[in-house]
Design a protein around this motif. Structure first.
Motif, short mmCIF file in Angstrom:
data_model
loop_
_atom_site.label_atom_id
_atom_site.label_comp_id
_atom_site.label_asym_id
_atom_site.label_seq_id
_atom_site.Cartn_x
_atom_site.Cartn_y
_atom_site.Cartn_z
N HIS A 90 21.06 17.86 -25.56
CA HIS A 90 21.95 18.01 -26.70
C HIS A 90 22.98 19.10 -26.39
O HIS A 90 22.90 19.76 -25.36
N ASP A 97 25.21 22.41 -28.34
CA ASP A 97 25.32 23.25 -29.53
C ASP A 97 26.78 23.63 -29.73
O ASP A 97 27.52 23.78 -28.76
N HIS A 109 22.32 20.68 -22.65
CA HIS A 109 21.10 21.23 -22.06
C HIS A 109 19.88 20.57 -22.66
O HIS A 109 19.95 19.93 -23.71
FE LIG Z 1 20.41 24.05 -27.84
#
Ligand SMILES: [Fe+2]
Length: 315
Positions: free
Chosen positions: A138, A140, A212
């Motif tokens: 995913h 961020d 990551h």
């Molecule tokens: Fe993350």
């Protein structure tokens, strides 16, 4: 050398820019022992923690939200250690000012050692997870610093600039909150990824928005994740927000993802305008409580039937 951080010459310069691994001494605070964590869990109000699990439904893995009920903190820790759940404790500012302080002091040390570094909107949470837990691929929205405290975990970090690993449209979707932060992933990309084995006392930060994933390797895993922005990170957010809006609502193909120059500043101003006018509604997802932990067998979760599920309010 600071009270909490120990940064070798040069590595601090990359903090808030690229991938950097530093040493920390947060365990010396004594806040992360079994006893201290159990006591912390005991005093965490419902609206500031999340208890999660993942269940296979056919081929799909489904994220689930749970409740610790009247389990003692020590039992919750045991359930996490022996089972497959994880807990996220948020809002240190309200519930755990002692943790907020040591993280603030750590950032102040990093900034003192690097005049170019200016972080803001810092938001930390404590993550306690099972020895075999995983976090899937995913990205961020803010920068992340992962302060690892207990257990071992392997973090896989992928190239933030690779448009195959992370297409612009996908990042726009994440920033516009259209999708969960999970994005498409192919195992073959692991060959080009950086993989870092994190041990207690290490902290890792990576390039803004670099995709990551994390595999826990050993022991009860405890870490603090701090999200933060820098001025450049905020400009990138504004550019992708506005590009995403243009692409979706105005049928316009964004040509530039440049975060410097007049165009970028105009886009950041536009992003603020779009937000203020409420032109895009955040798609809020309800968090329904679908499990508790079995008191007689802490490794097991107990399903709550659909009719009896209730909405977990987070504040
Ligand atoms: Fe993350």
């Amino acid at each position: 050398m600071g009270r909490w951080t120990q940064v070798s010459q040069g590595s601090a310069d990359e903090f808030g820019k690229g991938q950097v691994s530093i040493q920390h001494k947060l365990n010396e605070s004594g806040y992360f022992t079994d006893e201290a964590l159990a006591e912390l869990i005991d005093r965490y109000p419902r609206e500031y923690y999340m208890l999660n699990s993942m269940t296979k439904q056919g081929e799909e893995r489904v994220w689930r939200h749970g409740d610790k009920g009247d389990l003692k903190g020590a039992d919750v820790l045991k359930a996490i250690h022996d089972g497959r759940v994880w807990m996220c404790l948020r809002r240190f500012d309200i519930v755990a000012p002692e943790l907020q302080n040591i993280i603030d002091e750590s950032f102040e040390e990093l900034e003192a050692g690097n005049p170019e570094l200016k972080t803001f909107k810092r938001d930390s949470s404590l993550l306690i997870s099972s020895p075999n837990a995983r976090v899937f691929y995913h990205t961020d929205i803010p920068y992340i610093c992962l302060w690892h405290l207990r257990g071992k975990k392997r973090v896989w970090v992928y190239d933030a600039e690779n448009k195959t690993h992370l297409p612009d449209q996908t990042l726009e979707g994440v920033i516009l909150k259209e999708t969960e932060e999970e994005v498409a992933y192919d195992e073959a990309w692991d060959r080009e990824a950086q993989s870092v084995l994190l041990e207690p006392g290490q902290a890792l930060s990576w390039k803004l928005n670099a995709p990551h994933r994390v595999d826990n390797v050993e022991g009860l895993n405890v870490s603090i994740t701090t999200e933060f922005f820098t001025p450049a990170a905020q400009r990138k957010y504004g550019v992708y927000y506005t590009n995403g809006y243009m692409r979706r609502y105005m049928g316009w193909e964004p040509k530039s993802t440049n975060i410097d120059g007049l165009g970028a500043y105009a886009k950041c101003a536009a992003a603020l305008g779009i937000k203020k006018l409420g032109l895009i509604k955040d798609q809020e997802r309800k968090m329904m409580c679908s499990f508790t932990i079995d008191k007689d067998d802490l490794t097991q979760i107990v399903d709550i039937p659909a009719n009896d599920q209730w909405e977990i309010k987070q504040a």
